[in-house]
Enzyme design. Structure first.
Site, PDB file in Angstrom:
ATOM      1  N   MET A 170     -12.214   4.856  -1.617  1.00 31.91           N
ATOM      2  CA  MET A 170     -13.169   5.315   0.151  1.00 31.91           C
ATOM      3  C   MET A 170     -13.407   6.451  -0.229  1.00 31.91           C
ATOM      4  SD  MET A 170      -9.866   3.565   2.359  1.00 31.91           S
ATOM      5  CE  MET A 170      -8.331   3.901   1.293  1.00 31.91           C
TER       6      MET A 170
ATOM      7  N   MET B  26     -11.966  -4.848   5.072  1.00 31.03           N
ATOM      8  CA  MET B  26     -11.449  -3.760   5.575  1.00 31.03           C
ATOM      9  C   MET B  26     -10.719  -4.480   6.973  1.00 31.03           C
ATOM     10  SD  MET B  26     -10.053  -1.653   3.754  1.00 31.03           S
ATOM     11  CE  MET B  26      -9.399  -0.540   5.343  1.00 31.03           C
TER      12      MET B  26
ATOM     13  N   ASP C 259      -4.955   3.561  -1.998  1.00 29.86           N
ATOM     14  CA  ASP C 259      -5.580   4.081  -1.221  1.00 29.86           C
ATOM     15  C   ASP C 259      -6.199   5.519  -1.732  1.00 29.86           C
ATOM     16  OD1 ASP C 259      -6.255   1.513   0.286  1.00 29.86           O
ATOM     17  OD2 ASP C 259      -4.274   2.926   1.155  1.00 29.86           O
TER      18      ASP C 259
ATOM     19  N   HIS D  99      -1.167  -1.764  -3.833  1.00 27.23           N
ATOM     20  CA  HIS D  99      -3.040  -1.194  -3.639  1.00 27.23           C
ATOM     21  C   HIS D  99      -2.081   0.587  -3.492  1.00 27.23           C
ATOM     22  CE1 HIS D  99      -5.800  -2.140  -1.397  1.00 27.23           C
ATOM     23  NE2 HIS D  99      -5.642  -0.962  -0.841  1.00 27.23           N
TER      24      HIS D  99
ATOM     25  N   GLY E   7       1.487  -1.796   3.979  1.00 24.35           N
ATOM     26  CA  GLY E   7       1.401  -0.139   4.138  1.00 24.35           C
ATOM     27  C   GLY E   7       2.778  -0.246   5.552  1.00 24.35           C
ATOM     28  N   SER E   8       2.716   0.134   6.431  1.00 23.12           N
ATOM     29  CA  SER E   8       3.383   0.190   7.308  1.00 23.12           C
ATOM     30  C   SER E   8       4.263  -0.857   7.427  1.00 23.12           C
ATOM     31  CB  SER E   8       2.692   1.058   8.770  1.00 23.12           C
ATOM     32  OG  SER E   8       1.786   0.366   8.661  1.00 23.12           O
TER      33      SER E   8
ATOM     34  N   SER F 289       0.877  -1.257   0.083  1.00 22.47           N
ATOM     35  CA  SER F 289       0.132  -0.310   0.473  1.00 22.47           C
ATOM     36  C   SER F 289       0.761   0.806  -0.035  1.00 22.47           C
ATOM     37  CB  SER F 289      -0.861   0.039   1.668  1.00 22.47           C
ATOM     38  OG  SER F 289      -1.474   1.243   1.091  1.00 22.47           O
TER      39      SER F 289
ATOM     40  N   GLY G 255      -9.388   5.072   6.124  1.00 15.10           N
ATOM     41  CA  GLY G 255      -8.664   6.757   6.274  1.00 15.10           C
ATOM     42  C   GLY G 255      -6.970   6.502   6.751  1.00 15.10           C
ATOM     43  N   PHE G 256      -6.515   5.838   7.629  1.00 14.74           N
ATOM     44  CA  PHE G 256      -5.719   6.223   7.675  1.00 14.74           C
ATOM     45  C   PHE G 256      -4.977   4.510   7.779  1.00 14.74           C
ATOM     46  CE2 PHE G 256      -7.865   8.679   9.900  1.00 14.74           C
ATOM     47  CZ  PHE G 256      -7.268  10.072   9.709  1.00 14.74           C
ATOM     48  N   GLY G 257      -3.387   4.821   7.569  1.00 15.82           N
ATOM     49  CA  GLY G 257      -2.467   3.638   7.367  1.00 15.82           C
ATOM     50  C   GLY G 257      -1.517   3.611   8.911  1.00 15.82           C
ATOM     51  N   GLY G 258      -1.362   2.758   9.273  1.00 18.29           N
ATOM     52  CA  GLY G 258      -0.361   2.093  10.614  1.00 18.29           C
ATOM     53  C   GLY G 258      -1.363   1.990  11.689  1.00 18.29           C
TER      54      GLY G 258
ATOM     55  N   MET H  96      -8.377   8.384  -0.878  1.00 19.99           N
ATOM     56  CA  MET H  96      -9.551   9.325  -0.012  1.00 19.99           C
ATOM     57  C   MET H  96     -10.098  10.545  -0.254  1.00 19.99           C
ATOM     58  SD  MET H  96      -7.429   7.780   3.201  1.00 19.99           S
ATOM     59  CE  MET H  96      -6.530   5.799   3.546  1.00 19.99           C
TER      60      MET H  96
ATOM     61  N   HIS I  84      -7.919   0.858  -4.613  1.00 19.88           N
ATOM     62  CA  HIS I  84      -9.245   1.206  -3.063  1.00 19.88           C
ATOM     63  C   HIS I  84      -9.826   2.545  -3.243  1.00 19.88           C
ATOM     64  CE1 HIS I  84      -9.942   0.535   0.982  1.00 19.88           C
ATOM     65  NE2 HIS I  84     -11.128   0.186   0.647  1.00 19.88           N
TER      66      HIS I  84
ATOM     67  N   ASP J 195      -7.161  -5.939   4.516  1.00 20.60           N
ATOM     68  CA  ASP J 195      -6.651  -4.460   4.389  1.00 20.60           C
ATOM     69  C   ASP J 195      -6.883  -3.908   5.556  1.00 20.60           C
ATOM     70  OD1 ASP J 195      -5.894  -1.979   3.045  1.00 20.60           O
ATOM     71  OD2 ASP J 195      -7.157  -1.718   1.983  1.00 20.60           O
ATOM     72  N   GLY J 196      -5.396  -4.040   6.106  1.00 20.26           N
ATOM     73  CA  GLY J 196      -5.068  -3.065   7.248  1.00 20.26           C
ATOM     74  C   GLY J 196      -4.410  -3.643   8.935  1.00 20.26           C
TER      75      GLY J 196
HETATM   76  C1  DX5 Z   1      -6.631   2.458   5.085  1.00 18.17           C
HETATM   77  C2  DX5 Z   1      -6.656   1.810   3.108  1.00 18.17           C
HETATM   78  C3  DX5 Z   1      -4.887   0.392   4.522  1.00 18.17           C
HETATM   79  C4  DX5 Z   1      -3.854   1.368   4.540  1.00 18.17           C
HETATM   80  C5  DX5 Z   1      -3.415  -0.106   5.248  1.00 18.17           C
HETATM   81  O1  DX5 Z   1      -7.967   2.714   4.661  1.00 18.17           O
HETATM   82  O2  DX5 Z   1      -7.118   1.718   2.876  1.00 18.17           O
HETATM   83  O3  DX5 Z   1      -4.631   0.277   2.901  1.00 18.17           O
HETATM   84  O4  DX5 Z   1      -2.871   1.766   3.802  1.00 18.17           O
HETATM   85  O5  DX5 Z   1      -2.134   0.496   5.365  1.00 18.17           O
HETATM   86  P1  DX5 Z   1      -1.158  -0.536   7.064  1.00 18.17           P
HETATM   87  O6  DX5 Z   1      -0.542  -2.188   6.139  1.00 18.17           O
HETATM   88  O7  DX5 Z   1       0.600   0.090   7.563  1.00 18.17           O
HETATM   89  O8  DX5 Z   1      -2.570  -0.366   8.092  1.00 18.17           O
HETATM   90 ZN    ZN Z   2      -6.696  -0.104   0.699  1.00 16.59          ZN
END
Ligand code: DX5
Ligand code: ZN
Length: 223
Positions: free
Chosen positions: A72, A141, A36, A34, A201-202, A9, A146-149, A38, A70, A179-180
């Site tokens: 959102m 999900m 994202d 991937h 992602g992170s 991601s 909305g946020f990574g990490g 938003m 993706h 995802d997440g």
């Molecule tokens: C959340 C995103 C995810 C997110 C994953 O809204 O859809 O794709 O970036 O990030 P990590 O792996 O850091 O949870």
């Molecule tokens: Zn995503």
């Protein structure tokens, strides 16, 4: 060749070095990227959009990467054509944003793009029952989008199991993506529950991309 794929991601990458980091994931073995998107309305954050998909398209062709987008965003049907033209291979919409989900899925397919549907942690998989045979991808999900990490929500594992069973019963060939909050520590559990693709992602971009990719992939494939 691992059976369960890791989809990087790019939300967690250093955007000043986007191309370089995407190439690093491809060289580490990624076959999907991937993206994202938003809008600050469906989710409380604004991220990236069409120009990034457009910029990644030539790189995706060069490295044989699938662009997994993706969305959102509210009213995603307004932007499907633009994202297809920009170069998306898969367009995933949220069931929560689509009162006419069947129509939206058909619109995506008519654009010659694979169609995905995502569901939030509080949304029941039963809402997807009728649409499963029509989609190419189901995204569970495992955090509130909305946020990574963020931290993986443990109840997601059971939801993945339920959806795997529903895909079997409805004879859907859709891939199951999670995802997440995917980490080395939970990737094996998620893989065993029936996921085909784990978004990371992170856990992937923070630190050594090649080493992280390898650990995630090994864990997901439970080796
Ligand atoms: C959340 C995103 C995810 C997110 C994953 O809204 O859809 O794709 O970036 O990030 P990590 O792996 O850091 O949870
Ligand atoms: Zn995503």
């Amino acid at each position: 060749m691992p059976v369960i794929q890791i989809a990087p991601s790019i939300l967690a990458c250093d955007f000043a070095r986007l191309g370089e980091q995407v190439v690093a994931t491809a060289e580490a073995g990624a076959s999907l990227i991937h993206v994202d998107v938003m809008d600050g309305r469906f989710v409380p954050n604004i991220s990236i959009g069409l120009p990034i998909v457009q910029s990644l398209r030539p790189l995706a062709d060069q490295y044989n990467l699938t662009l997994d987008v993706h969305l959102m965003i509210v009213e995603p049907e307004r932007y499907l054509e633009a994202f297809a033209t920009a170069g998306a291979d898969i367009l995933t919409v949220h069931v929560e944003t689509c009162p006419h989900l069947h129509r939206t899925i058909q619109q995506i397919k008519e654009l010659g793009v694979k169609a995905g549907v995502a569901l939030n942690p509080a949304t029941s998989p039963t809402l997807l029952e009728e649409i499963l045979p029509e989609v190419d991808l189901v995204v569970v999900m495992s955090v509130n989008p909305g946020f990574g990490g963020q931290k993986y929500i443990p109840a997601s594992t059971n939801k993945i199991r339920r959806l795997r069973q529903m895909l079997h019963v409805t004879r859907s060939a859709a891939l199951l993506e999670v995802d997440g909050g995917v980490k080395v520590e939970n990737a094996a559990e998620i893989g065993r529950a029936g996921a085909d693709i784990l978004v990371a992602g992170s856990a992937l971009f923070h630190g050594d991309i090649a080493a992280n990719f390898k650990s995630l992939s090994l864990s997901a494939n439970n080796q």
